[in-house]
Design a protein around this motif. Structure first.
Motif, PDB file in Angstrom:
ATOM      1  N   GLU A 362       5.526  -9.919 -10.761  1.00 40.76           N
ATOM      2  CA  GLU A 362       4.182  -9.545 -11.212  1.00 40.76           C
ATOM      3  C   GLU A 362       3.506  -8.629 -10.200  1.00 40.76           C
ATOM      4  O   GLU A 362       2.759  -7.705 -10.567  1.00 40.76           O
ATOM      5  CB  GLU A 362       3.333 -10.802 -11.421  1.00 40.76           C
ATOM      6  CG  GLU A 362       3.792 -11.684 -12.569  1.00 40.76           C
ATOM      7  CD  GLU A 362       3.030 -12.993 -12.606  1.00 40.76           C
ATOM      8  OE1 GLU A 362       1.959 -13.018 -13.234  1.00 40.76           O
ATOM      9  OE2 GLU A 362       3.498 -13.973 -11.988  1.00 40.76           O
ATOM     10  N   ALA A 363       3.773  -8.882  -8.912  1.00 43.82           N
ATOM     11  CA  ALA A 363       3.188  -8.035  -7.867  1.00 43.82           C
ATOM     12  C   ALA A 363       3.694  -6.603  -7.988  1.00 43.82           C
ATOM     13  O   ALA A 363       2.924  -5.638  -7.834  1.00 43.82           O
ATOM     14  CB  ALA A 363       3.513  -8.597  -6.490  1.00 43.82           C
ATOM     15  N   ARG A 364       5.000  -6.445  -8.275  1.00 42.86           N
ATOM     16  CA  ARG A 364       5.553  -5.102  -8.442  1.00 42.86           C
ATOM     17  C   ARG A 364       4.849  -4.353  -9.579  1.00 42.86           C
ATOM     18  O   ARG A 364       4.501  -3.175  -9.462  1.00 42.86           O
ATOM     19  CB  ARG A 364       7.051  -5.192  -8.745  1.00 42.86           C
ATOM     20  CG  ARG A 364       7.926  -5.497  -7.543  1.00 42.86           C
ATOM     21  CD  ARG A 364       9.403  -5.494  -7.946  1.00 42.86           C
ATOM     22  NE  ARG A 364      10.246  -5.735  -6.799  1.00 42.86           N
ATOM     23  CZ  ARG A 364      10.620  -4.802  -5.936  1.00 42.86           C
ATOM     24  NH1 ARG A 364      10.206  -3.563  -6.119  1.00 42.86           N
ATOM     25  NH2 ARG A 364      11.400  -5.096  -4.910  1.00 42.86           N
ATOM     26  N   ALA A 365       4.637  -5.049 -10.680  1.00 39.54           N
ATOM     27  CA  ALA A 365       3.972  -4.429 -11.832  1.00 39.54           C
ATOM     28  C   ALA A 365       2.535  -4.035 -11.485  1.00 39.54           C
ATOM     29  O   ALA A 365       2.045  -2.968 -11.896  1.00 39.54           O
ATOM     30  CB  ALA A 365       3.997  -5.379 -13.019  1.00 39.54           C
ATOM     31  N   ALA A 366       1.860  -4.876 -10.722  1.00 40.91           N
ATOM     32  CA  ALA A 366       0.477  -4.587 -10.344  1.00 40.91           C
ATOM     33  C   ALA A 366       0.412  -3.389  -9.392  1.00 40.91           C
ATOM     34  O   ALA A 366      -0.467  -2.525  -9.518  1.00 40.91           O
ATOM     35  CB  ALA A 366      -0.148  -5.817  -9.695  1.00 40.91           C
ATOM     36  N   TYR A 367       1.339  -3.324  -8.423  1.00 36.70           N
ATOM     37  CA  TYR A 367       1.377  -2.169  -7.524  1.00 36.70           C
ATOM     38  C   TYR A 367       1.683  -0.892  -8.309  1.00 36.70           C
ATOM     39  O   TYR A 367       1.095   0.173  -8.040  1.00 36.70           O
ATOM     40  CB  TYR A 367       2.436  -2.364  -6.437  1.00 36.70           C
ATOM     41  CG  TYR A 367       1.946  -3.123  -5.225  1.00 36.70           C
ATOM     42  CD1 TYR A 367       0.804  -2.717  -4.532  1.00 36.70           C
ATOM     43  CD2 TYR A 367       2.635  -4.237  -4.750  1.00 36.70           C
ATOM     44  CE1 TYR A 367       0.352  -3.411  -3.415  1.00 36.70           C
ATOM     45  CE2 TYR A 367       2.192  -4.938  -3.636  1.00 36.70           C
ATOM     46  CZ  TYR A 367       1.051  -4.520  -2.971  1.00 36.70           C
ATOM     47  OH  TYR A 367       0.605  -5.210  -1.868  1.00 36.70           O
ATOM     48  N   ALA A 368       2.584  -0.972  -9.276  1.00 35.74           N
ATOM     49  CA  ALA A 368       2.925   0.198 -10.083  1.00 35.74           C
ATOM     50  C   ALA A 368       1.710   0.697 -10.858  1.00 35.74           C
ATOM     51  O   ALA A 368       1.471   1.911 -10.954  1.00 35.74           O
ATOM     52  CB  ALA A 368       4.067  -0.144 -11.041  1.00 35.74           C
ATOM     53  N   ARG A 369       0.916  -0.236 -11.399  1.00 39.12           N
ATOM     54  CA  ARG A 369      -0.296   0.156 -12.130  1.00 39.12           C
ATOM     55  C   ARG A 369      -1.312   0.790 -11.177  1.00 39.12           C
ATOM     56  O   ARG A 369      -1.962   1.791 -11.523  1.00 39.12           O
ATOM     57  CB  ARG A 369      -0.901  -1.066 -12.821  1.00 39.12           C
ATOM     58  CG  ARG A 369      -2.210  -0.807 -13.553  1.00 39.12           C
ATOM     59  CD  ARG A 369      -2.072   0.241 -14.625  1.00 39.12           C
ATOM     60  NE  ARG A 369      -3.320   0.416 -15.360  1.00 39.12           N
ATOM     61  CZ  ARG A 369      -3.698   1.549 -15.931  1.00 39.12           C
ATOM     62  NH1 ARG A 369      -2.918   2.626 -15.867  1.00 39.12           N
ATOM     63  NH2 ARG A 369      -4.847   1.622 -16.579  1.00 39.12           N
ATOM     64  N   ALA A 370      -1.465   0.238  -9.984  1.00 41.57           N
ATOM     65  CA  ALA A 370      -2.383   0.810  -8.998  1.00 41.57           C
ATOM     66  C   ALA A 370      -1.961   2.234  -8.642  1.00 41.57           C
ATOM     67  O   ALA A 370      -2.801   3.131  -8.492  1.00 41.57           O
ATOM     68  CB  ALA A 370      -2.428  -0.059  -7.748  1.00 41.57           C
ATOM     69  N   LEU A 371      -0.660   2.458  -8.510  1.00 40.06           N
ATOM     70  CA  LEU A 371      -0.159   3.796  -8.179  1.00 40.06           C
ATOM     71  C   LEU A 371      -0.449   4.798  -9.292  1.00 40.06           C
ATOM     72  O   LEU A 371      -0.635   5.988  -9.035  1.00 40.06           O
ATOM     73  CB  LEU A 371       1.344   3.733  -7.900  1.00 40.06           C
ATOM     74  CG  LEU A 371       1.722   3.251  -6.490  1.00 40.06           C
ATOM     75  CD1 LEU A 371       3.193   2.888  -6.415  1.00 40.06           C
ATOM     76  CD2 LEU A 371       1.384   4.343  -5.475  1.00 40.06           C
ATOM     77  N   GLU A 372      -0.486   4.337 -10.525  1.00 41.84           N
ATOM     78  CA  GLU A 372      -0.824   5.227 -11.639  1.00 41.84           C
ATOM     79  C   GLU A 372      -2.266   5.724 -11.531  1.00 41.84           C
ATOM     80  O   GLU A 372      -2.591   6.819 -12.003  1.00 41.84           O
ATOM     81  CB  GLU A 372      -0.654   4.493 -12.967  1.00 41.84           C
ATOM     82  CG  GLU A 372       0.794   4.179 -13.343  1.00 41.84           C
ATOM     83  CD  GLU A 372       0.871   3.357 -14.622  1.00 41.84           C
ATOM     84  OE1 GLU A 372      -0.203   3.051 -15.203  1.00 41.84           O
ATOM     85  OE2 GLU A 372       1.983   3.021 -15.052  1.00 41.84           O
ATOM     86  N   LEU A 373      -3.116   4.926 -10.907  1.00 42.14           N
ATOM     87  CA  LEU A 373      -4.549   5.227 -10.856  1.00 42.14           C
ATOM     88  C   LEU A 373      -5.002   5.811  -9.526  1.00 42.14           C
ATOM     89  O   LEU A 373      -6.140   6.264  -9.406  1.00 42.14           O
ATOM     90  CB  LEU A 373      -5.354   3.950 -11.132  1.00 42.14           C
ATOM     91  CG  LEU A 373      -5.115   3.283 -12.489  1.00 42.14           C
ATOM     92  CD1 LEU A 373      -5.773   1.902 -12.523  1.00 42.14           C
ATOM     93  CD2 LEU A 373      -5.650   4.158 -13.619  1.00 42.14           C
ATOM     94  N   VAL A 374      -4.135   5.793  -8.512  1.00 41.92           N
ATOM     95  CA  VAL A 374      -4.538   6.191  -7.167  1.00 41.92           C
ATOM     96  C   VAL A 374      -4.977   7.656  -7.145  1.00 41.92           C
ATOM     97  O   VAL A 374      -4.481   8.486  -7.920  1.00 41.92           O
ATOM     98  CB  VAL A 374      -3.383   5.943  -6.167  1.00 41.92           C
ATOM     99  CG1 VAL A 374      -2.282   6.987  -6.336  1.00 41.92           C
ATOM    100  CG2 VAL A 374      -3.894   5.912  -4.739  1.00 41.92           C
ATOM    101  N   GLN A 375      -5.924   7.999  -6.257  1.00 39.33           N
ATOM    102  CA  GLN A 375      -6.507   9.336  -6.245  1.00 39.33           C
ATOM    103  C   GLN A 375      -6.255  10.105  -4.948  1.00 39.33           C
ATOM    104  O   GLN A 375      -6.457  11.309  -4.905  1.00 39.33           O
ATOM    105  CB  GLN A 375      -8.025   9.238  -6.482  1.00 39.33           C
ATOM    106  CG  GLN A 375      -8.380   8.681  -7.845  1.00 39.33           C
ATOM    107  CD  GLN A 375      -9.877   8.558  -8.051  1.00 39.33           C
ATOM    108  OE1 GLN A 375     -10.656   8.687  -7.108  1.00 39.33           O
ATOM    109  NE2 GLN A 375     -10.285   8.314  -9.279  1.00 39.33           N
ATOM    110  N   THR A 376      -5.843   9.434  -3.884  1.00 39.58           N
ATOM    111  CA  THR A 376      -5.635  10.126  -2.618  1.00 39.58           C
ATOM    112  C   THR A 376      -4.238   9.856  -2.076  1.00 39.58           C
ATOM    113  O   THR A 376      -3.651   8.804  -2.334  1.00 39.58           O
ATOM    114  CB  THR A 376      -6.668   9.680  -1.565  1.00 39.58           C
ATOM    115  OG1 THR A 376      -6.427   8.308  -1.219  1.00 39.58           O
ATOM    116  CG2 THR A 376      -8.091   9.829  -2.091  1.00 39.58           C
ATOM    117  N   ASP A 377      -3.734  10.806  -1.318  1.00 40.53           N
ATOM    118  CA  ASP A 377      -2.390  10.663  -0.754  1.00 40.53           C
ATOM    119  C   ASP A 377      -2.273   9.501   0.231  1.00 40.53           C
ATOM    120  O   ASP A 377      -1.260   8.781   0.203  1.00 40.53           O
ATOM    121  CB  ASP A 377      -1.964  11.971  -0.091  1.00 40.53           C
ATOM    122  CG  ASP A 377      -1.657  13.063  -1.116  1.00 40.53           C
ATOM    123  OD1 ASP A 377      -1.333  12.708  -2.268  1.00 40.53           O
ATOM    124  OD2 ASP A 377      -1.755  14.249  -0.767  1.00 40.53           O
TER     125      ASP A 377
END
Length: 391
Positions: A362-377
């Motif tokens: 579940e943590a992997r899925a949550a990190y993947a979703r966060a990466l979809e939304l991230v705005q800065t390098d």
């Protein structure tokens, strides 16, 4: 003082004075820009005047009158304005007090509820902050033409709808001041979390100007304290292009002057019995700077903030504090059901708590979703590293 320093410090003062006299933001803006251009040409040759701000206001005012005179359809307005402004007065080159400081009226006009939030932010940056349209467009990743039209529409709406250039009546002030503070804090957060043009610095300058104009408003004091305490960690937040969590930051890089000033302002707000949202947030920011952190007090203050705001983001932050006290499962229980699917920090927080709870898939899925939304390098590299280290 160099012209560029005067520009940053006094653009809003000069522009607000012109708007107050002519009730036309576009005319005032053009005249103010001309005055600064003339100063750039003359001051290096003739020397800086004894009172640079008064010189700029006088020059800009004269340019505005010239503009009006060139518009024959406004001949009557020319006669009335020119007559009023030509009345005998003390030498403006010696006494800045000749000119009333009307920045407060200008910022309330810029943040009038008839304008959209996007227009309020852009217009505040342009008029009070002195940022160019190009800078504002770049800061918000908006095409220059789009931002230019947005600013023009906002100025025309103020003019055509006769939005009052005034501090609201006492019964309207709390709500209207709240809107002003929201705009300034939005500007700060764009700079703090978005890695844009130095919007955080601009917001702090606006906060200082607001405090100068409203020194007894506890929420104004609290907002400036909050921004300073957060901004103090700016140089430590990124290392080699990667975001650094607070507990891993090099404290020697923290700005001790900002921290001291922020804490002094926080104490000042509390002596005025300030208990509004910005004062509470400033108190939380101060606790986060202390070692070890008092999670009991942080959680308690977030609980107060939840009552004040009902904000799901505040509820998320409270859950983080509760997780530190009672474990990750307690934190996860509090964030279940929060409508924050498009908020990257919701998913990164959830991923961290799931990792601590041993729920790796579940943590992997949550990190993947966060990466979809991230705005800065820096955030992207941080989250990518977290995801890659999951076992």
């Amino acid at each position: 003082m160099a012209v560029d320093a005067v520009f940053r410090d006094q653009w809003g003062r000069v522009l607000a004075t012109l708007v107050g006299q002519f009730r036309d933001i576009e005319l005032a803006e053009d005249a103010t820009q001309e005055a600064f251009t003339i100063a750039t040409e003359r001051w290096p040759k003739d020397g800086e005047p004894a009172n640079p701000t008064a010189w700029l206001i006088t020059t800009a005012r004269n340019r505005a009158i010239d503009h009006i005179r060139r518009q024959q359809v406004l001949a009557e307005k020319t006669r009335l304005v020119a007559h009023e402004l030509a009345q005998p007065q003390d030498d403006p080159m010696d006494e800045l007090s000749t000119f009333r400081d009307e920045r407060l009226e200008l910022i309330f006009a810029c943040c009038h509820p008839a304008l959209s939030r996007e227009a309020q932010v852009a217009l505040t940056l342009r008029t009070l902050g002195g940022l160019t349209t190009e800078e504002i467009a770049r800061a918000f990743l908006t095409p220059l033409d789009t931002m230019s039209k947005r600013l023009t529409r906002a100025k025309h709406k103020i003019r055509d709808a006769a939005i009052p250039f005034a501090v609201p009546a006492d019964h309207q002030l709390p709500d209207r001041l709240a809107a002003v503070l929201v705009v300034v804090y939005l500007i700060f957060n764009e700079g703090w979390g978005g890695g844009r043009v130095d919007l955080a610095g601009e917001a702090i300058r606006l906060g200082r100007a607001l405090l100068e104009l409203m020194p007894d408003e506890s929420e104004v004091i609290g907002l400036l304290a909050l921004m300073l305490l957060n901004d103090a960690r700016r140089d430590a937040r990124v290392r080699e292009g990667v975001l650094v969590p607070l507990d891993e930051q090099d404290r020697s890089l923290w700005d001790e002057q900002h921290i001291h000033e922020g804490r002094t302002l926080l104490e000042r707000a509390m002596t005025r019995h300030g208990a509004g949202t910005y004062v509470v947030q400033a108190a939380i920011a101060d606790l986060h700077l202390q070692q070890p952190r008092d999670w009991h007090q942080i959680a308690a203050l977030y609980k107060t903030l939840v009552v004040l705001t009902g904000s799901p983001v505040v509820k998320l932050n409270r859950a983080i504090a509760v997780a530190e006290l009672d474990g990750p499962d307690s934190g996860l229980a509090l964030i279940t059901g929060l409508e924050l699917d498009h908020y990257r920090y919701y998913h990164s927080t959830r991923a961290e708590l799931l990792t601590r709870a041993g729920r790796t898939v579940e943590a992997r899925a949550a990190y993947a979703r966060a990466l979809e939304l991230v705005q800065t390098d820096p955030e992207r590299r941080f989250l990518t590293h977290r995801l890659e280290t999951l076992t």
